[in-house]
Write an enzyme that holds these catalytic residues in place. Structure first.
Site, PDB file in Angstrom:
ATOM      1  N   ASN A   9       0.872  -1.168   0.000  1.00  0.00           N
ATOM      2  CA  ASN A   9       0.000   0.000   0.000  1.00  0.00           C
ATOM      3  C   ASN A   9       0.912   1.221   0.000  1.00  0.00           C
ATOM      4  OD1 ASN A   9      -1.787   2.045   0.466  1.00  0.00           O
ATOM      5  ND2 ASN A   9      -2.680   1.153   2.325  1.00  0.00           N
ATOM      6  N   ARG A 240     -11.474  15.225   7.646  1.00  0.00           N
ATOM      7  CA  ARG A 240     -12.334  15.644   6.521  1.00  0.00           C
ATOM      8  C   ARG A 240     -13.737  15.971   7.001  1.00  0.00           C
ATOM      9  NH1 ARG A 240     -11.098  10.235   3.421  1.00  0.00           N
ATOM     10  NH2 ARG A 240      -8.859  10.292   3.778  1.00  0.00           N
TER      11      ARG A 240
END
Ligand code: AMP
Length: 395
Positions: A9, A240
């Site tokens: 990743n 966020r």
């Protein structure tokens, strides 16, 4: 000997990796390269009970991957003896192209590159990881597993924004979702736990980590999800905003003199729990709330309110609810968030047993009382294992 998959990743300044036995699910080694490109790097490699750490600078991803391969050589497990059958790469955005894993070739690399405008923070570093790993491990098949794949075939009414059709089509604006590998893995695991015929099982999965998303799943298919064109939409997250009136962007541009890049940074990196309290980690937010901090108390309520809204909405989308699963860092550990998220949802058949919710465990488990109408579960996610299994399924 059993076969293994190296799962990678690759982020903008980090590479996470794990050597997994897809059959048993055992993690044979794992690690993390951080602070790539900074004056001091950090590499942590775990193999069995042994952990090795390095603090030398890591100038770029190629250098980071070479360091990792060197650690496998020196500390083990030796990759040449590990029977690696594939390298599995996590890729965030597969756009309209992929609804499952795909063998990486130059064409796939080109597509991931072309999709960068809709995943500017993620696809470019994912691709760097793929390029470097293909160069260093050329004899093994490389497989890309997309975060969006599970949501590729969302029903059109869930995937379509009520945006001018021509503009939406030209610029590929639709709901793509994210965290799909986790939602797919957790919903499949939850169906196993609940048992019985799962063909029409109606599930909601709440993946609550630093990024957070909800999905509605019927049988094995996702029918809605909270992340949209990008991972900014939906639930309140660590940094966020999640859902917000898009007019906030015009308002700030016109009245605060902020540039588009500044607003992008504000909504993605300086909002959510961090924007509300100064901390993106829920543990710190709870500590503040316990000490009487009103902003922190409100932030937890805002977070839970959004969760309740999505649970109600998705139950309506599916015409009912059978299973509700919590996963990822917050979902697996935060007893307060779980309790607040379902408070008042008894009318839907959603309730949790306090002692079960409070009990600590790393295992998948029920937290609803016996005989409850909706099974409420905590299901630890394992994206690396899911990627490894998807990679092998392709070969
Ligand atoms: P993830 O993105 O899945 O790694 O989740 C990271 C987030 O999980 C952290 O930012 C914390 O907010 C949260 N987290 C991790 N452990 C705990 C815990 N024991 N209690 C509450 N939240 C936790």
């Amino acid at each position: 000997m059993s076969s293994t998959v190296l799962v990678i990743n690759s982020g903008s300044s980090s590479i996470k990796y794990q050597l997994v036995d897809p059959a048993s699910g055992e993690s044979l080694a794992s690690g993390l390269v951080e602070r790539i490109g900074e004056s001091e790097g950090h590499v942590k490699h775990r193999a069995g009970s042994e952990t090795t750490e390095l603090h030398d600078p890591v100038p770029d991803h190629a250098n980071g991957m070479r360091t990792v391969l060197g650690l496998f050589e020196k500390v083990g497990p030796v990759l040449a003896d590990a029977n690696i059958v594939a390298v599995g790469h996590r890729v965030v955005q597969g756009g309209e192209y992929y609804d499952g894993p795909v063998l990486v070739d130059d064409e796939v690399v080109g597509v991931i590159d072309r999709l960068s405008p809709v995943a500017p923070l993620h696809n470019p570093p994912n691709l760097t990881g793929i390029r470097v790993a293909r160069e260093l491990l050329p004899d093994v098949p490389h497989v890309a597993v997309f975060d969006t794949a599970f949501f590729r075939n969302l029903p059109a009414p869930a995937a379509t924004y009520a945006l001018n059709r021509e503009v939406a089509e030209r610029y590929k604006v639709r709901r793509y979702g994210a965290h799909g590998t986790s939602h797919q893995y957790v919903s499949a695991r939850a169906a196993e736990l609940v048992g019985g015929d799962s063909a029409n099982l109606r599930q909601i999965v709440l993946h609550l980590g630093n990024g957070a998303s909800a999905s509605a799943v019927v049988g094995a298919h996702a029918v809605d999800t909270s992340m949209g064109l990008t991972p900014l939409e939906g639930l309140v997250m660590g940094t966020r905003t999640g859902d917000i009136d898009p007019a906030v962007v015009f308002h700030l541009a016109r009245n605060a003199g902020m540039s588009i890049d500044e607003i992008d940074d504000l909504l993605n990196k300086r909002s959510g729990m961090k924007g509300l309290t100064g901390h993106n980690d829920l543990r710190q937010v709870h500590r503040l709330a316990e000490s009487g901090d009103e902003a922190a108390t409100l932030a937890v309520e805002v977070y839970a309110h959004r969760l309740r809204k999505y649970i109600g909405a998705y139950a309506a989308v599916m015409g009912g609810l059978d299973v509700l699963s919590f996963t990822a860092g917050v979902g697996e550990n935060d007893t307060i968030v779980r309790a607040r998220a379902v408070a008042g949802l008894e009318f839907l058949g959603v309730e949790i047993d306090e002692a079960r919710n409070e009990a600590r465990s790393k295992e998948a488990r029920f937290i609803s009382p016996d005989g409850a109408r909706v099974a409420v579960l905590v299901v630890p996610t394992n994206e690396e294992l899911a990627i490894a299994r998807q990679a092998v399924s392709l070969l």
